[in-house]
Design a protein around this motif. Structure first.
Motif, PDB file in Angstrom:
ATOM      1  N   ALA A 364      60.251  51.886  37.206  1.00 44.81           N
ATOM      2  CA  ALA A 364      59.619  51.726  38.507  1.00 44.81           C
ATOM      3  C   ALA A 364      59.878  52.939  39.381  1.00 44.81           C
ATOM      4  CB  ALA A 364      60.163  50.473  39.172  1.00 44.81           C
ATOM      5  N   ALA A 365      59.197  52.962  40.509  1.00 43.56           N
ATOM      6  CA  ALA A 365      59.369  54.063  41.451  1.00 43.56           C
ATOM      7  C   ALA A 365      60.780  54.074  42.005  1.00 43.56           C
ATOM      8  CB  ALA A 365      58.364  53.917  42.595  1.00 43.56           C
ATOM      9  N   ILE A 366      61.180  55.231  42.491  1.00 43.31           N
ATOM     10  CA  ILE A 366      62.495  55.327  43.111  1.00 43.31           C
ATOM     11  C   ILE A 366      62.573  54.352  44.278  1.00 43.31           C
ATOM     12  CG2 ILE A 366      61.757  57.236  44.589  1.00 43.31           C
ATOM     13  CD1 ILE A 366      64.595  58.257  44.443  1.00 43.31           C
ATOM     14  N   GLY A 367      63.681  53.715  44.423  1.00 41.59           N
ATOM     15  CA  GLY A 367      63.835  52.704  45.459  1.00 41.59           C
ATOM     16  C   GLY A 367      63.609  51.306  44.938  1.00 41.59           C
ATOM     17  N   ASP A 368      62.973  51.181  43.764  1.00 40.25           N
ATOM     18  CA  ASP A 368      62.784  49.878  43.144  1.00 40.25           C
ATOM     19  C   ASP A 368      63.978  49.620  42.222  1.00 40.25           C
ATOM     20  OD1 ASP A 368      62.024  47.742  41.478  1.00 40.25           O
ATOM     21  OD2 ASP A 368      59.916  48.187  41.818  1.00 40.25           O
ATOM     22  N   PRO A 369      64.703  48.535  42.415  1.00 42.46           N
ATOM     23  CA  PRO A 369      65.922  48.300  41.635  1.00 42.46           C
ATOM     24  C   PRO A 369      65.691  47.635  40.287  1.00 42.46           C
ATOM     25  CG  PRO A 369      65.670  46.592  43.260  1.00 42.46           C
ATOM     26  CD  PRO A 369      64.526  47.547  43.483  1.00 42.46           C
ATOM     27  N   GLU A 370      64.445  47.555  39.829  1.00 43.76           N
ATOM     28  CA  GLU A 370      64.177  46.815  38.602  1.00 43.76           C
ATOM     29  C   GLU A 370      65.017  47.318  37.430  1.00 43.76           C
ATOM     30  OE1 GLU A 370      62.777  44.270  35.730  1.00 43.76           O
ATOM     31  OE2 GLU A 370      62.689  44.121  37.895  1.00 43.76           O
ATOM     32  N   LEU A 371      65.070  48.630  37.215  1.00 48.36           N
ATOM     33  CA  LEU A 371      65.825  49.149  36.079  1.00 48.36           C
ATOM     34  C   LEU A 371      67.258  49.486  36.432  1.00 48.36           C
ATOM     35  CD1 LEU A 371      65.918  50.006  33.139  1.00 48.36           C
ATOM     36  CD2 LEU A 371      65.112  52.264  33.821  1.00 48.36           C
ATOM     37  N   TYR A 372      67.481  50.081  37.606  1.00 46.23           N
ATOM     38  CA  TYR A 372      68.797  50.609  37.925  1.00 46.23           C
ATOM     39  C   TYR A 372      69.585  49.747  38.908  1.00 46.23           C
ATOM     40  CZ  TYR A 372      66.895  54.638  35.554  1.00 46.23           C
ATOM     41  OH  TYR A 372      66.331  55.464  34.618  1.00 46.23           O
ATOM     42  N   GLY A 373      69.076  48.562  39.235  1.00 43.48           N
ATOM     43  CA  GLY A 373      69.758  47.708  40.195  1.00 43.48           C
ATOM     44  C   GLY A 373      71.099  47.204  39.684  1.00 43.48           C
ATOM     45  N   ALA A 374      71.957  46.832  40.628  1.00 48.41           N
ATOM     46  CA  ALA A 374      73.298  46.352  40.298  1.00 48.41           C
ATOM     47  C   ALA A 374      73.284  44.869  39.946  1.00 48.41           C
ATOM     48  CB  ALA A 374      74.246  46.587  41.479  1.00 48.41           C
ATOM     49  N   LEU A 375      74.133  44.496  39.017  1.00 50.35           N
ATOM     50  CA  LEU A 375      74.295  43.093  38.652  1.00 50.35           C
ATOM     51  C   LEU A 375      74.696  42.269  39.871  1.00 50.35           C
ATOM     52  CD1 LEU A 375      74.448  40.994  36.327  1.00 50.35           C
ATOM     53  CD2 LEU A 375      76.838  41.678  36.016  1.00 50.35           C
ATOM     54  N   GLY A 376      75.598  42.798  40.712  1.00 46.20           N
ATOM     55  CA  GLY A 376      76.034  42.072  41.890  1.00 46.20           C
ATOM     56  C   GLY A 376      75.053  42.080  43.031  1.00 46.20           C
ATOM     57  N   GLY A 377      73.987  42.869  42.923  1.00 44.50           N
ATOM     58  CA  GLY A 377      72.968  42.893  43.959  1.00 44.50           C
ATOM     59  C   GLY A 377      71.785  42.000  43.649  1.00 44.50           C
ATOM     60  N   PHE A 378      71.393  41.940  42.375  1.00 43.39           N
ATOM     61  CA  PHE A 378      70.142  41.272  42.016  1.00 43.39           C
ATOM     62  C   PHE A 378      70.270  40.283  40.867  1.00 43.39           C
ATOM     63  CE2 PHE A 378      69.320  45.449  43.797  1.00 43.39           C
ATOM     64  CZ  PHE A 378      68.440  45.141  44.837  1.00 43.39           C
ATOM     65  N   GLY A 379      71.447  40.165  40.290  1.00 42.11           N
ATOM     66  CA  GLY A 379      71.598  39.279  39.147  1.00 42.11           C
ATOM     67  C   GLY A 379      71.158  39.950  37.864  1.00 42.11           C
ATOM     68  N   PRO A 380      71.417  39.313  36.720  1.00 43.83           N
ATOM     69  CA  PRO A 380      71.141  39.943  35.432  1.00 43.83           C
ATOM     70  C   PRO A 380      69.656  40.001  35.108  1.00 43.83           C
ATOM     71  CG  PRO A 380      71.910  37.708  35.109  1.00 43.83           C
ATOM     72  CD  PRO A 380      72.039  37.989  36.581  1.00 43.83           C
ATOM     73  N   ALA A 381      69.286  40.976  34.276  1.00 44.04           N
ATOM     74  CA  ALA A 381      67.917  41.114  33.785  1.00 44.04           C
ATOM     75  C   ALA A 381      67.968  41.229  32.263  1.00 44.04           C
ATOM     76  CB  ALA A 381      67.256  42.351  34.388  1.00 44.04           C
ATOM     77  N   GLY A 382      66.875  40.835  31.631  1.00 39.93           N
ATOM     78  CA  GLY A 382      66.785  40.960  30.182  1.00 39.93           C
ATOM     79  C   GLY A 382      67.582  39.942  29.406  1.00 39.93           C
ATOM     80  N   VAL A 383      67.948  38.835  30.031  1.00 39.85           N
ATOM     81  CA  VAL A 383      68.744  37.818  29.339  1.00 39.85           C
ATOM     82  C   VAL A 383      68.023  36.469  29.348  1.00 39.85           C
ATOM     83  CG1 VAL A 383      71.017  38.865  29.609  1.00 39.85           C
ATOM     84  CG2 VAL A 383      70.061  37.524  31.485  1.00 39.85           C
ATOM     85  N   GLU A 384      66.698  36.519  29.380  1.00 39.18           N
ATOM     86  CA  GLU A 384      65.925  35.282  29.348  1.00 39.18           C
ATOM     87  C   GLU A 384      66.257  34.492  28.077  1.00 39.18           C
ATOM     88  OE1 GLU A 384      64.718  38.277  29.779  1.00 39.18           O
ATOM     89  OE2 GLU A 384      64.093  38.260  31.880  1.00 39.18           O
ATOM     90  N   GLY A 385      66.397  33.204  28.258  1.00 40.11           N
ATOM     91  CA  GLY A 385      66.717  32.341  27.126  1.00 40.11           C
ATOM     92  C   GLY A 385      68.194  32.075  26.963  1.00 40.11           C
ATOM     93  N   ILE A 386      69.038  32.958  27.495  1.00 45.70           N
ATOM     94  CA  ILE A 386      70.485  32.722  27.388  1.00 45.70           C
ATOM     95  C   ILE A 386      71.141  32.716  28.766  1.00 45.70           C
ATOM     96  CG2 ILE A 386      70.630  33.754  25.094  1.00 45.70           C
ATOM     97  CD1 ILE A 386      72.009  36.183  26.509  1.00 45.70           C
TER      98      ILE A 386
END
Length: 445
Positions: A364-386
């Motif tokens: 994503a564009a700079i400023g979008d936390p989709e890839l580089y966001g913190a676990l403590g800021g936005f919660g986990p990503a890529g763990v659907e199903g578990i």
């Protein structure tokens, strides 16, 4: 130091002993007598709680954090008559590791070409950050870097580009261990730097197609009202890189062998509790330990690690997250908190940790936390199903369901409990909501 540092009364004439283990910046143990006594006592305890602080290396303040959490946890158990295992004989271990003696950079927001605070607090912090950064520079570039940034509140784009090249080469030259992303080029980092300075972009040193206004940012906000860069924000970003790497090293080289020993040589239930970069210390420790059996529980409080760290496939890149194996190394579901009220982790971490956008599918564009966001800021990503998301439970009234298929439970600390956020800031992690989460992991049912 040998012997317990403090004893906490548990009621009924029993106590819980707190030991402190100090590590150096490379993970070297500086408390061998205390560690030896801990190992000798494992046969007589039922539960070991291993804590790691985050952005703070002042001994007294780290100790206060441990005391606050342990004291509140014990008082809450007594308040609600929370059950404990029948062989509950806890031993407490607090890790002391050198992060930094001031607040996490941007804890109070970036300083935009401002004069130092009247009491000199910011000036002292900048001086410490300069020392931390230059400590990683080679002798051939150290004088050049110091002359570029020392004592300055604004530098031009050519100087900024050279300063970024020097620091990236020393502190950000390898792929990020959490998400595997390549480091940014110096030109790419200038876009980040401009955003950190206030949301705009300064004059490009070269091809304007390679460096422009950050998408989604406000182009009218420029450093000092003109086209320059505040070197203090480069120091802040570089300090984050250095402390993040140090936390991983302390965990792997220092705490990891202790974790491996506890899980290999004893039958105790091991509970891991880490805050901020302390979460990375304990994640690295458990991942490197290759334990013969799982730890009992892990509680991550506002973790300053990438939100994709548990993913089997980071954002469709085909790379696993750096800690994708950790949930399977814990007996109970891993609990990790996040909060919209954590300004450093929701507003800045993803900028400081942004890698190269070249060759990254779906970045994503700079400023979008989709890839580089913190676990403590936005919660986990890529763990659907578990994984599952859960609002922070109200102490004494609500329970966490740990019996399902979820290996990771993301606890939303931004929800209000009794009229205020469960987790109101990056450091607000010793409170009834977090103690209650810890009880969920410890209680026998």
């Amino acid at each position: 130091m040998s012997g317990p540092f403090q004893q906490f009364p548990l009621g009924g004439g029993t106590t819980a002993d707190l030991y402190l283990l100090r590590y150096d910046q490379d993970g070297g143990l500086r408390s061998p007598l205390a560690e030896r006594e801990i190992k000798d006592r494992l046969a007589g305890v039922g539960d070991v709680f291993l804590f790691s602080h985050g952005w703070n290396n002042i001994f007294a303040q780290a100790l206060d954090r441990y005391r606050d959490f342990v004291g509140g946890f014990i008082a809450q158990r007594q308040q609600f008559a929370i059950a404990v295992p029948p062989d509950y004989r806890p031993l407490l271990i607090g890790v002391i590791w050198p992060s930094t003696s001031f607040l996490m950079p941007w804890e109070a927001g970036p300083r935009i070409a401002a004069d130092p605070e009247p009491d000199g607090a910011e000036a002292r912090q900048v001086e410490e950050m300069l020392g931390l950064v230059t400590g990683s520079l080679g002798a051939e570039v150290d004088p050049e870097f110091v002359e570029l940034v020392d004592g300055r509140s604004v530098i031009d784009s050519d100087a900024a580009l050279r300063a970024a090249e020097i620091v990236l080469g020393a502190l950000r030259a390898e792929p990020d261990p959490d998400d595997g992303s390549s480091p940014p080029t110096a030109k790419e980092f200038l876009t980040v730097w401009a955003a950190l300075d206030g949301g705009g972009a300064a004059a490009a040193p070269a091809d304007p197609d390679d460096f422009g206004v950050a998408r989604g940012a406000s182009p009218g906000l420029l450093v000092a009202g003109g086209g320059g860069f505040d070197p203090r924000n480069l120091l802040r970003a570089a300090t984050v890189w250095k402390m993040k790497a140090r936390a991983g090293g302390v965990g792997s080289n220092g705490v990891g062998p202790l974790v491996a020993h506890i899980l290999r040589e004893s039958g105790v239930r091991l509970h891991l509790v880490g805050h901020s970069f302390g979460a990375k210390v304990l994640l690295s420790a458990l991942a490197s330990a290759a334990p013969s059996r799982p730890a009992r529980s892990m509680l991550l409080l506002q973790a300053a690690v990438n939100r994709w760290c548990f993913a089997a496939d980071v954002a469709g890149t085909g790379r696993p997250g750096g800690y994708h194996s950790v949930p399977d190394l814990v007996d109970r579901p891993l609990l990790t908190t996040f909060s919209a009220f954590d300004d450093p982790l929701t507003k800045v971490f993803h900028l400081a940790m942004r890698g190269s956008q070249l060759g990254e599918p779906g970045v994503a564009a700079i400023g979008d936390p989709e890839l580089y966001g913190a676990l403590g800021g936005f919660g986990p990503a890529g763990v659907e199903g578990i994984s599952a998301r859960r609002l922070a439970a109200v102490p004494g009234r609500e329970r966490y369901d740990l019996g399902g298929a979820s290996r990771v439970i993301a606890v939303d600390g931004g929800v209000e409990i009794d009229g205020k956020p469960a987790i109101a800031g990056h450091g607000e992690v010793s409170n009834p909501a977090t103690w209650w989460a810890m009880h969920a992991l410890v209680r026998p049912d």
